[in-house]
Design an enzyme around this catalytic site. Structure first.
Site, PDB file in Angstrom:
ATOM      1  N   SER A  40     -29.790  18.373 -38.088  1.00 15.21           N
ATOM      2  CA  SER A  40     -29.668  18.164 -36.641  1.00 15.21           C
ATOM      3  C   SER A  40     -30.906  18.718 -35.943  1.00 15.21           C
ATOM      4  O   SER A  40     -31.220  19.896 -36.070  1.00 15.21           O
ATOM      5  CB  SER A  40     -28.415  18.858 -36.108  1.00 15.21           C
ATOM      6  OG  SER A  40     -27.262  18.317 -36.703  1.00 15.21           O
TER       7      SER A  40
ATOM      8  N   GLU B 102     -33.420  22.429 -32.264  1.00 13.80           N
ATOM      9  CA  GLU B 102     -32.872  23.478 -33.127  1.00 13.80           C
ATOM     10  C   GLU B 102     -33.962  24.111 -33.981  1.00 13.80           C
ATOM     11  O   GLU B 102     -33.991  25.321 -34.143  1.00 13.80           O
ATOM     12  CB  GLU B 102     -31.756  22.922 -34.012  1.00 13.80           C
ATOM     13  CG  GLU B 102     -30.416  22.818 -33.324  1.00 13.80           C
ATOM     14  CD  GLU B 102     -29.260  22.769 -34.302  1.00 13.80           C
ATOM     15  OE1 GLU B 102     -29.415  23.294 -35.424  1.00 13.80           O
ATOM     16  OE2 GLU B 102     -28.206  22.225 -33.951  1.00 13.80           O
TER      17      GLU B 102
ATOM     18  N   ARG C 291     -26.128  28.927 -31.776  1.00 14.25           N
ATOM     19  CA  ARG C 291     -27.413  28.739 -32.452  1.00 14.25           C
ATOM     20  C   ARG C 291     -28.444  29.760 -31.962  1.00 14.25           C
ATOM     21  O   ARG C 291     -29.613  29.450 -31.760  1.00 14.25           O
ATOM     22  CB  ARG C 291     -27.942  27.309 -32.242  1.00 14.25           C
ATOM     23  CG  ARG C 291     -27.005  26.221 -32.714  1.00 14.25           C
ATOM     24  CD  ARG C 291     -26.750  26.298 -34.228  1.00 14.25           C
ATOM     25  NE  ARG C 291     -25.745  25.316 -34.627  1.00 14.25           N
ATOM     26  CZ  ARG C 291     -24.438  25.570 -34.698  1.00 14.25           C
ATOM     27  NH1 ARG C 291     -23.975  26.782 -34.397  1.00 14.25           N
ATOM     28  NH2 ARG C 291     -23.584  24.650 -35.059  1.00 14.25           N
TER      29      ARG C 291
END
Length: 338
Positions: free
Chosen positions: A238, A334, A164
């Site tokens: 998420s 995130e 990520r």
């Protein structure tokens, strides 16, 4: 170049948070970016790049010039004996790209079906799901330098993809705008069924050698069962990254919590399931103000109606403190929080 003032950003962020852009430019080509860079006023203004708004938490109005990326286009760039190389405009929704490749008979992205957001945001986050990441299919991308207005082509080694993560979150953060992304889809396709949810689907259906279209449908079904539709309940998917720890750290945590969900990584480290830890701390279904934790998946924070960015921040911090207190792990969000 389409220029607008006093634009509500509520329709442009999937959490549905209230915020306003003083000035917004819709970017549909490299030329639009160059026009901004060369403009006597906008060329010097601080900027904020906005794609699909599915990975951003807005906590304030935006004094920055908002560059709303809407570059279109899907095409087969070239075909080799081993691969299909496809190109997509940065404004194309990611799921639209995945579905289009399968419609053309080009498998390879099916594990990443239904990931929200645009193609241009995919390399920034190095998106991934069910054992596949963008970097595994990445060929190159075009980006426009926000200082010089020059278009550059960047390959994998420059993008510095991590979990990520990418160079666009670090050295190139806010310095370039991605306009096109190219992906390499291998003709020697193999199904990726390593994740538990997919292996369960194979067992339930009795299909041990699914084709790409079947995996695509399985992934869509799994995600829809776990994640709320942003059109119905505001969310960014998420909210926290699954933390990666050393083998020693993982053993210590398992000794305290034997049931913790964890996955081995190629380098010997382990990825821990953030959603499992949040659930174990009792947060599933709980709320602070109008922001809450989704009842079906603790990794997802939702807008219960009328939430503001500050409430989302407060909830996220409370969850981080709970998880740190029990597991000694600091969860990282995130989405970009601005």
């Amino acid at each position: 170049m389409q220029f607008e003032t006093a634009v509500s950003l509520k329709p442009y962020n999937s959490f549905g948070l209230p915020a306003q852009a003083g000035r917004l430019v819709r970017i549909r080509s490299d030329a639009d970016v160059r026009a901004v860079v060369d403009h006597p006023d906008m060329g010097r203004a601080p900027r904020f790049i906005l794609g699909g708004g599915t990975n951003v938490i807005l906590t304030r109005d935006m004094p920055e010039l908002v560059l709303k990326v809407e570059v279109p286009g899907l095409r087969l760039l070239r075909e080799t004996a081993d691969d299909w190389i496809i190109e997509a405009g940065a404004g194309v929704p990611w799921h639209t790209l995945v579905a289009w490749t399968l419609d053309q008979g080009w498998p390879g992205l099916e594990n990443m079906a239904l990931i929200p957001g645009t193609v241009g945001a995919a390399p920034v986050q190095n998106i991934g799901a069910y054992g596949l990441e963008l970097k595994d299919r990445f060929e190159s991308l075009d980006a426009v330098d926000l200082v010089t207005g020059r278009t550059v082509t960047l390959r994998q080694e420059i993008c510095a993809f991590g979990y990520r993560d990418s160079v666009f979150k670090r050295a190139l953060a806010g310095k370039s705008l991605i306009t096109r992304v190219r992906l390499r889809l291998p003709k020697a396709w193999q199904p990726m069924l390593g994740y538990l949810d997919l292996s369960r689907k194979a067992e339930e259906t009795g299909i041990t050698a699914p084709d790409a279209r079947t995996i695509f449908q399985w992934v869509c079904d799994i995600r829809r069962a776990k994640l709320p539709d942003p059109a119905q309940i505001g969310n960014v998917g998420s909210f926290f990254k699954n933390p990666v720890v050393s083998a020693e750290q993982c053993r210590d945590i398992i000794a305290r919590d034997p049931h913790i969900v964890h996955y081995p990584m190629d380098d010997g480290s382990f990825k821990l399931a953030a959603g499992w830890m949040i659930d174990a701390c009792g947060w599933k279904g709980k709320s602070i103000g109008h922001a809450g934790v989704y009842e079906k998946q603790a990794l997802v924070l939702v807008n219960r109606g009328g939430a503001v960015g500050a409430e989302v921040q407060t909830l996220a911090r409370a969850i981080q403190e709970s998880v740190y207190g029990r597991f000694g792990i600091r969860l990282e969000p995130e989405p970009v929080i601005v």
